[in-house]
Each structure stands twice: as C-alpha cells, then as structure tokens.
Design an enzyme around this catalytic site. Structure first.
Site, PDB file in Angstrom:
ATOM      1  N   ASN A   1       0.342   5.939  17.617  1.00 52.57           N
ATOM      2  CA  ASN A   1      -0.647   5.564  16.551  1.00 52.57           C
ATOM      3  C   ASN A   1      -1.909   5.546  17.261  1.00 52.57           C
ATOM      4  O   ASN A   1      -3.059   6.052  16.583  1.00 52.57           O
ATOM      5  CB  ASN A   1      -0.527   4.084  15.854  1.00 52.57           C
ATOM      6  CG  ASN A   1       0.602   4.300  14.883  1.00 52.57           C
ATOM      7  OD1 ASN A   1       1.023   5.373  14.204  1.00 52.57           O
ATOM      8  ND2 ASN A   1       1.207   3.236  14.590  1.00 52.57           N
TER       9      ASN A   1
ATOM     10  N   LYS B   1       5.760   3.250  19.343  1.00 50.69           N
ATOM     11  CA  LYS B   1       4.930   3.666  18.242  1.00 50.69           C
ATOM     12  C   LYS B   1       3.433   3.433  18.360  1.00 50.69           C
ATOM     13  O   LYS B   1       2.459   4.220  17.842  1.00 50.69           O
ATOM     14  CB  LYS B   1       5.575   2.753  17.121  1.00 50.69           C
ATOM     15  CG  LYS B   1       4.774   2.917  15.544  1.00 50.69           C
ATOM     16  CD  LYS B   1       5.038   4.084  14.923  1.00 50.69           C
ATOM     17  CE  LYS B   1       4.006   4.492  13.727  1.00 50.69           C
ATOM     18  NZ  LYS B   1       4.544   3.367  12.690  1.00 50.69           N
TER      19      LYS B   1
ATOM     20  N   GLY C   1       0.940  -1.181  -0.027  1.00 43.77           N
ATOM     21  CA  GLY C   1       0.034  -0.055  -0.006  1.00 43.77           C
ATOM     22  C   GLY C   1       0.813   1.383  -0.069  1.00 43.77           C
ATOM     23  O   GLY C   1       1.964   1.280  -0.538  1.00 43.77           O
ATOM     24  N   ALA C   2       0.353   2.285   0.632  1.00 42.78           N
ATOM     25  CA  ALA C   2       1.187   3.385   0.721  1.00 42.78           C
ATOM     26  C   ALA C   2       2.665   3.481   1.083  1.00 42.78           C
ATOM     27  O   ALA C   2       3.527   3.688   0.688  1.00 42.78           O
ATOM     28  CB  ALA C   2       0.285   4.697   1.343  1.00 42.78           C
TER      29      ALA C   2
ATOM     30  N   GLU D   1      -7.276  -1.082  12.046  1.00 44.18           N
ATOM     31  CA  GLU D   1      -6.478  -1.924  12.948  1.00 44.18           C
ATOM     32  C   GLU D   1      -6.859  -1.385  14.351  1.00 44.18           C
ATOM     33  O   GLU D   1      -6.008  -1.685  15.291  1.00 44.18           O
ATOM     34  CB  GLU D   1      -4.977  -1.956  12.631  1.00 44.18           C
ATOM     35  CG  GLU D   1      -4.307  -0.544  12.787  1.00 44.18           C
ATOM     36  CD  GLU D   1      -4.508   0.350  11.779  1.00 44.18           C
ATOM     37  OE1 GLU D   1      -5.227   0.429  11.017  1.00 44.18           O
ATOM     38  OE2 GLU D   1      -3.222   1.195  11.544  1.00 44.18           O
TER      39      GLU D   1
ATOM     40  N   ASN E   1      -3.927   8.185  14.735  1.00 45.61           N
ATOM     41  CA  ASN E   1      -4.755   7.359  13.914  1.00 45.61           C
ATOM     42  C   ASN E   1      -6.224   7.761  14.364  1.00 45.61           C
ATOM     43  O   ASN E   1      -7.001   8.063  13.407  1.00 45.61           O
ATOM     44  CB  ASN E   1      -4.428   5.836  13.853  1.00 45.61           C
ATOM     45  CG  ASN E   1      -3.027   5.667  13.038  1.00 45.61           C
ATOM     46  OD1 ASN E   1      -2.277   6.459  13.029  1.00 45.61           O
ATOM     47  ND2 ASN E   1      -3.016   4.542  12.698  1.00 45.61           N
TER      48      ASN E   1
ATOM     49  N   SER F   1      -2.741   6.039   8.157  1.00 50.74           N
ATOM     50  CA  SER F   1      -3.294   4.998   7.433  1.00 50.74           C
ATOM     51  C   SER F   1      -4.893   4.865   7.763  1.00 50.74           C
ATOM     52  O   SER F   1      -5.539   4.422   6.948  1.00 50.74           O
ATOM     53  CB  SER F   1      -2.315   3.724   7.793  1.00 50.74           C
ATOM     54  OG  SER F   1      -2.586   3.379   9.096  1.00 50.74           O
TER      55      SER F   1
ATOM     56  N   GLY G   1       4.217   0.545   2.009  1.00 52.43           N
ATOM     57  CA  GLY G   1       4.897  -0.321   1.351  1.00 52.43           C
ATOM     58  C   GLY G   1       5.447   0.021  -0.241  1.00 52.43           C
ATOM     59  O   GLY G   1       6.667  -0.283  -0.211  1.00 52.43           O
TER      60      GLY G   1
END
Length: 317
Positions: free
Chosen positions: A187, A183, A9-10, A268, A191, A256, A12
């Site tokens: 997130n 992290k 995706g973005a 997630e 997020n 994300s 990766g």
C-alpha cells in the site's frame, strides 16, 4: 453468522455482498449519508469487469442507528477513524463478539485493545479490492485473499469457516504482523504513487522507473522493520506488486487513497508511509522517500479539497 461490517465503503460492500450471498446475516455500518440512502432505497449495484451488474439489498445504517449484538464485526473503516467507530458501536459488542480488523495501515490492534479484550481481537490483512463508482455502486475486479490471526489464541474456526463459505480465501497465519507489514509495504507503494502519478495500478506499472521508486520506499521500510523486529521480505513484496499490475488481478483498480483524494477526503497516509517515516525518526534511520511521499500526499489532499470547495460554491449575481 450475524455479521456487521463497520466501514461499508467500496471494500466493505464487496465483502458484505460475498458474505450475504453465502447465507450470512449482514448489516453495513457507515457514516456517508448519500451512500446509505442509495443502498437502502435502490439496493447496492455491483458491476463486474465485463460490464455486467447486479443489485444486492443489504441494510446499511449509521453507527447510532444499529441495534442488537453481533457474532462478528469486520472493521474496514479508515485507520484514522477507527477509534471513533469503535466508540460508536460499543453497544453492539457483546462478550462473545469477535472483531476482525482488515483496515489498511499499522496501529489498528493497539486502538482496538482500548475498547475490547484481547480475546476478541482478530488481526487480518486482505488483498481483495473494490472501487466506489458513486453512492450505492461499486466496481469489483480480480480476486483476493485474507490472512488472519487471533491476538490472544481465541478459537476463530467459525470466523474462518464463514469467510471461506463466502469465497474470501481466508487463511490462518501464525505471524499476521509480518503479513500486515507486507500489505502496508504494498500500500505504501501503490496508494500514494497512483495518486501522485494519476494512474490506476496497471498504468503505474508502465512507468519506466515505477519499480525503482517502489524499491526506494521498500528498502526504507525494511530498515525500520529490522529495528522493530519485523521481517520485511522486499523481494516477496515486489513479486506481489508485479502480480497486482495485471488487469486480471488488480491492474484496473484505483487504490482507496486515490478514491479518497478524488472525494476530497483525508487519507491514511500517516498510517502507511508516514508511520514508517515516524519510526525512522524515532530510531535515527533516514527515510527520505517515505517522508517525502507523506508530505506530497498531504499537499495533494489540501489542493484537491480546495478545488472541490470552489466547485461547490454558488455565487449570486
């Protein structure tokens, strides 16, 4: 090195471009047909903050289309899909293949241990970011880093060298679990709150009570971390959050989870705030902020999925 990136995706795609530019043989693995088709037919368009763009040509396939074996597999698939991805790419994993997981969330190493030996597992965490503009196009902003650790003391010198040749700023850690929780704390603030406030990271920083909300979430994470034997440095996380708010770092980035919500995907959240809320329940620790954020994101998922379904309906008159 011959490298597969599972979850193209973005982020990766950004990592793949950097590794290919450093001379490595990179293959992308993903399940999104439109994205795969766009990259394979027109190339991957990478747009910078200044508006300049460049095309890169990296082969991208579905898990069942990829053949051969790889020196390194970088796992960037969403945590809820990690088990399925590892099952599908099992034929690509030789005894010497090393697997580096950089996916957000907690519990990834436990999933990997069901598929490969501990000698093959490298746990990592990254602060690199990227936005998916449309199939076959990403927008990159700021810089980042990677911290990683071999779970069973394997030699990861070649992996670290490859990552640093690509400018990915990789550093070996002797306590990557703490870095992963760090992290996850970042997130668990950025997020869901950017989703709920409909903001990018810099815009979130303009909210008068934004850091108060962050502190509420992080204080709960620290409490469950103490029980789990993980040191959660709240002040350090807040410092990193402040740096990420700057446009030259990640301020212009939509996390994300925001991108997933816009695309009508499940997030997630259960492996971030939901994970901490679950640990709290199991250990009789109150985590009202993380629990509420989790419920609100699930509600937002449902609402956006219904909206998208209605937009895609066709009516015969």
């Amino acid at each position: 090195m011959k490298i597969a990136i599972a979850g193209f995706g973005a982020l990766g795609a950004r990592v793949g471009v950097m590794l290919q530019s450093a001379g490595h043989d990179v293959t992308g693995i993903d399940g999104w047909a439109a994205h795969i088709s766009a990259i394979n037919t027109k190339g991957l368009t990478v747009t910078e903050d200044d508006g300049s763009s460049k095309k890169f040509f990296i082969p991208v396939m579905t898990p069942k289309e990829v053949t051969g074996e790889f020196d390194l597999v970088i796992l960037l698939t969403k945590t809820p899909q990690l088990n399925r991805m590892l099952t599908d790419i099992q034929p690509l994993i030789a005894k010497q293949t090393q697997l580096l997981v950089l996916s957000n969330g907690l519990g990834n190493v436990e999933v990997m241990a069901k598929h490969v030996s501990s000698q093959q597992i490298i746990a990592g965490v990254t602060l690199w970011t990227s936005d998916l503009v449309q199939p076959g196009e990403i927008h990159v902003t700021g810089t980042g880093s990677i911290k990683l650790q071999a779970i069973d003391h394997a030699d990861i010198t070649a992996v670290v060298t490859a990552l640093n040749e690509a400018g990915l700023n990789a550093e070996v850690s002797d306590n990557v679990v703490e870095a992963i929780w760090h992290k996850a704390g970042i997130n668990s603030v950025l997020n869901p709150l950017t989703v709920l406030l409909d903001a990018n990271i810099a815009e979130f920083g303009t909210a008068g009570n934004g850091m108060d909300l962050a502190l509420n979430i992080l204080d709960e994470i620290k409490q469950v971390g103490d029980v789990a034997g993980v040191n959660v440095d709240v002040n350090s996380i807040l410092s990193d959050l402040s740096n990420l708010l700057k446009p030259e770092n990640a301020g212009n980035h939509y996390p994300s989870m925001y991108q997933d919500i816009q695309a009508g995907k499940r997030t997630e959240i259960d492996f971030l705030n939901g994970y901490f809320a679950k640990l709290g329940r199991e250990n009789h620790i109150a985590t009202p902020f993380n629990a509420l954020v989790t419920r609100l994101i699930h509600a937002k998922e449902d609402i956006e999925r219904v909206k998208l379904a209605k937009q895609q309906e066709t009516f015969e008159i």
